[in-house]
Design a protein around this motif. Structure first.
Motif, PDB file in Angstrom:
ATOM      1  N   ALA A   1      42.969   7.185  25.574  1.00 61.31           N
ATOM      2  CA  ALA A   1      43.238   6.071  26.028  1.00 61.31           C
ATOM      3  C   ALA A   1      42.158   5.554  26.514  1.00 61.31           C
ATOM      4  N   LEU A   2      41.320   6.063  27.049  1.00 61.93           N
ATOM      5  CA  LEU A   2      39.907   5.771  27.604  1.00 61.93           C
ATOM      6  C   LEU A   2      38.758   5.428  26.711  1.00 61.93           C
ATOM      7  N   ALA A   3      38.403   4.382  26.700  1.00 55.74           N
ATOM      8  CA  ALA A   3      37.264   3.752  25.892  1.00 55.74           C
ATOM      9  C   ALA A   3      36.106   4.041  26.696  1.00 55.74           C
ATOM     10  N   SER A   4      35.034   4.336  26.090  1.00 62.10           N
ATOM     11  CA  SER A   4      33.687   4.811  26.697  1.00 62.10           C
ATOM     12  C   SER A   4      33.370   3.842  27.840  1.00 62.10           C
ATOM     13  N   ASP A   5      33.311   2.502  27.516  1.00 61.88           N
ATOM     14  CA  ASP A   5      32.927   1.446  28.274  1.00 61.88           C
ATOM     15  C   ASP A   5      33.650   1.099  29.526  1.00 61.88           C
ATOM     16  N   ASP A   6      34.890   1.753  29.346  1.00 60.69           N
ATOM     17  CA  ASP A   6      35.804   1.304  30.623  1.00 60.69           C
ATOM     18  C   ASP A   6      35.708   2.749  31.666  1.00 60.69           C
ATOM     19  N   VAL A   7      35.278   3.731  31.445  1.00 55.15           N
ATOM     20  CA  VAL A   7      35.026   4.794  32.441  1.00 55.15           C
ATOM     21  C   VAL A   7      34.046   4.516  33.590  1.00 55.15           C
ATOM     22  N   LEU A   8      32.849   4.289  33.268  1.00 54.39           N
ATOM     23  CA  LEU A   8      31.780   3.834  34.412  1.00 54.39           C
ATOM     24  C   LEU A   8      32.186   2.358  35.012  1.00 54.39           C
ATOM     25  N   PRO A   9      31.666   2.109  36.019  1.00 52.50           N
ATOM     26  CA  PRO A   9      31.953   0.858  36.649  1.00 52.50           C
ATOM     27  C   PRO A   9      30.980  -0.106  35.852  1.00 52.50           C
ATOM     28  N   SER A  10      31.363  -1.442  35.572  1.00 50.69           N
ATOM     29  CA  SER A  10      30.389  -2.517  34.969  1.00 50.69           C
ATOM     30  C   SER A  10      29.545  -2.887  36.094  1.00 50.69           C
ATOM     31  N   ALA A  11      28.186  -3.447  35.380  1.00 45.18           N
ATOM     32  CA  ALA A  11      27.422  -4.179  36.360  1.00 45.18           C
ATOM     33  C   ALA A  11      27.879  -5.348  36.660  1.00 45.18           C
ATOM     34  N   ASP A  12      29.011  -5.893  35.959  1.00 45.45           N
ATOM     35  CA  ASP A  12      29.785  -7.094  36.487  1.00 45.45           C
ATOM     36  C   ASP A  12      31.002  -6.971  37.578  1.00 45.45           C
ATOM     37  N   ASP A  13      31.208  -5.476  38.071  1.00 44.22           N
ATOM     38  CA  ASP A  13      32.192  -5.360  38.989  1.00 44.22           C
ATOM     39  C   ASP A  13      31.577  -5.712  40.487  1.00 44.22           C
ATOM     40  N   ALA A  14      32.417  -5.946  41.309  1.00 47.46           N
ATOM     41  CA  ALA A  14      31.995  -6.248  42.617  1.00 47.46           C
ATOM     42  C   ALA A  14      32.025  -5.024  43.707  1.00 47.46           C
ATOM     43  N   PHE A  15      30.639  -4.652  44.016  1.00 44.74           N
ATOM     44  CA  PHE A  15      30.478  -3.530  44.779  1.00 44.74           C
ATOM     45  C   PHE A  15      30.168  -3.833  46.204  1.00 44.74           C
ATOM     46  N   THR A  16      30.730  -3.424  47.191  1.00 45.54           N
ATOM     47  CA  THR A  16      30.432  -3.446  48.601  1.00 45.54           C
ATOM     48  C   THR A  16      30.232  -2.159  49.206  1.00 45.54           C
ATOM     49  N   LYS A  17      28.971  -2.037  49.902  1.00 41.78           N
ATOM     50  CA  LYS A  17      28.634  -0.507  50.552  1.00 41.78           C
ATOM     51  C   LYS A  17      29.879  -0.078  51.667  1.00 41.78           C
ATOM     52  N   TRP A  18      30.562   0.720  51.480  1.00 38.90           N
ATOM     53  CA  TRP A  18      31.471   1.203  52.420  1.00 38.90           C
ATOM     54  C   TRP A  18      31.177   2.162  53.373  1.00 38.90           C
ATOM     55  N   GLY A  19      30.212   2.889  53.172  1.00 38.33           N
ATOM     56  CA  GLY A  19      29.576   3.795  54.018  1.00 38.33           C
ATOM     57  C   GLY A  19      28.531   4.732  53.683  1.00 38.33           C
ATOM     58  N   GLU A  20      28.009   5.611  54.477  1.00 32.75           N
ATOM     59  CA  GLU A  20      27.251   6.657  54.108  1.00 32.75           C
ATOM     60  C   GLU A  20      27.637   8.080  54.513  1.00 32.75           C
ATOM     61  N   GLU A  21      27.505   8.925  53.597  1.00 36.26           N
ATOM     62  CA  GLU A  21      27.909  10.387  54.216  1.00 36.26           C
ATOM     63  C   GLU A  21      26.913  11.507  53.435  1.00 36.26           C
ATOM     64  N   SER A  22      26.315  12.230  54.369  1.00 39.84           N
ATOM     65  CA  SER A  22      25.521  13.358  53.894  1.00 39.84           C
ATOM     66  C   SER A  22      24.592  13.024  52.644  1.00 39.84           C
ATOM     67  N   GLY A  23      23.660  11.843  52.917  1.00 40.02           N
ATOM     68  CA  GLY A  23      22.909  11.588  51.907  1.00 40.02           C
ATOM     69  C   GLY A  23      23.358  10.717  50.741  1.00 40.02           C
ATOM     70  N   TRP A  24      24.824  10.413  50.732  1.00 44.31           N
ATOM     71  CA  TRP A  24      25.351   9.724  49.609  1.00 44.31           C
ATOM     72  C   TRP A  24      25.885   8.311  50.113  1.00 44.31           C
ATOM     73  N   THR A  25      25.736   7.398  49.372  1.00 42.15           N
ATOM     74  CA  THR A  25      26.460   6.090  49.588  1.00 42.15           C
ATOM     75  C   THR A  25      27.620   5.932  48.918  1.00 42.15           C
ATOM     76  N   ILE A  26      28.616   5.572  49.864  1.00 43.04           N
ATOM     77  CA  ILE A  26      29.844   5.318  48.858  1.00 43.04           C
ATOM     78  C   ILE A  26      30.226   3.719  48.903  1.00 43.04           C
ATOM     79  N   TYR A  27      30.450   3.444  47.866  1.00 44.90           N
ATOM     80  CA  TYR A  27      30.898   2.015  47.507  1.00 44.90           C
ATOM     81  C   TYR A  27      32.301   1.785  47.241  1.00 44.90           C
ATOM     82  N   VAL A  28      32.866   0.579  47.497  1.00 45.57           N
ATOM     83  CA  VAL A  28      33.930   0.014  47.044  1.00 45.57           C
ATOM     84  C   VAL A  28      33.784  -0.728  45.853  1.00 45.57           C
ATOM     85  N   ASP A  29      34.412  -0.385  44.790  1.00 43.08           N
ATOM     86  CA  ASP A  29      34.462  -1.260  43.509  1.00 43.08           C
ATOM     87  C   ASP A  29      35.515  -2.494  43.628  1.00 43.08           C
ATOM     88  N   GLY A  30      35.131  -3.224  44.283  1.00 43.29           N
ATOM     89  CA  GLY A  30      36.327  -4.341  44.343  1.00 43.29           C
ATOM     90  C   GLY A  30      37.126  -4.759  43.008  1.00 43.29           C
TER      91      GLY A  30
END
Length: 176
Positions: free
Chosen positions: A21-50
């Protein structure tokens, strides 16, 4: 948003499941998605994909490899994407690969991704719903991609435990 060699002594564990049921284009977030930085942890950045209402973690290592982990749109699978400027030998759109997490081996079907990535980057992602794999990603220190190939490369997993826990908190806040 962009997305060494080892002696193999462990037995391969099938860790991944694919969903028709998963099309390959649907798995990764799209460049058109709305991203907001939520925070950082241990060298990683956490984003909210709105657009999806879920969170992901991302980090670039010293070799400019980008690792990204998150959930599929239906939250049934996790994905792990590795993107690099190096030629990693992915030939087709899908390819069976082996990953070593501190000696624990997993086989997976990698889905090649080259569209909508930053200049010069290529790579792919895998889907996972195996709790052993997720635990290894969280607890182990390195992942060797293609451990039996001459173009194998290491992905540093430092900090993933804390980063994934932070992403889980982020996802709870989003209602995912």
């Amino acid at each position: 948003m962009i997305f060494r060699h080892a002696l193999i002594t462990a037995t391969l564990a099938t860790a991944f499941a694919a969903s028709a049921a998963l099309a390959s284009d649907d798995v990764l977030p799209s460049a058109d998605d709305a991203f907001t930085k939520w925070g950082e942890e241990s060298g990683w950045t956490i984003y909210v994909d709105g657009t999806r209402g879920s969170c992901l973690i991302e980090r670039m290592d010293d070799n400019a490899n980008v690792v990204q982990m998150g959930l599929t749109p239906n939250a049934e699978f996790g994905y792990l994407g590795v993107f690099t400027k190096a030629d990693i030998g992915l030939k087709g759109e899908k390819e069976e690969i082996v990953l070593s997490l501190d000696g624990n081996l997993y086989s997976a079907e990698a889905h090649k991704k080259s569209k909508h990535l930053a200049e010069g980057y290529t790579g792919g992602y895998i889907l996972a719903n195996n709790p052993n794999f997720v635990n290894d990603v969280m607890k182990k220190h390195e992942m060797i991609v293609f451990p039996e190939k001459e173009f194998a490369f290491i992905v540093n997993l430092e900090g993933t435990n804390n980063a994934i826990e932070a992403a889980r908190k982020c996802n709870t806040e989003q209602g995912s």
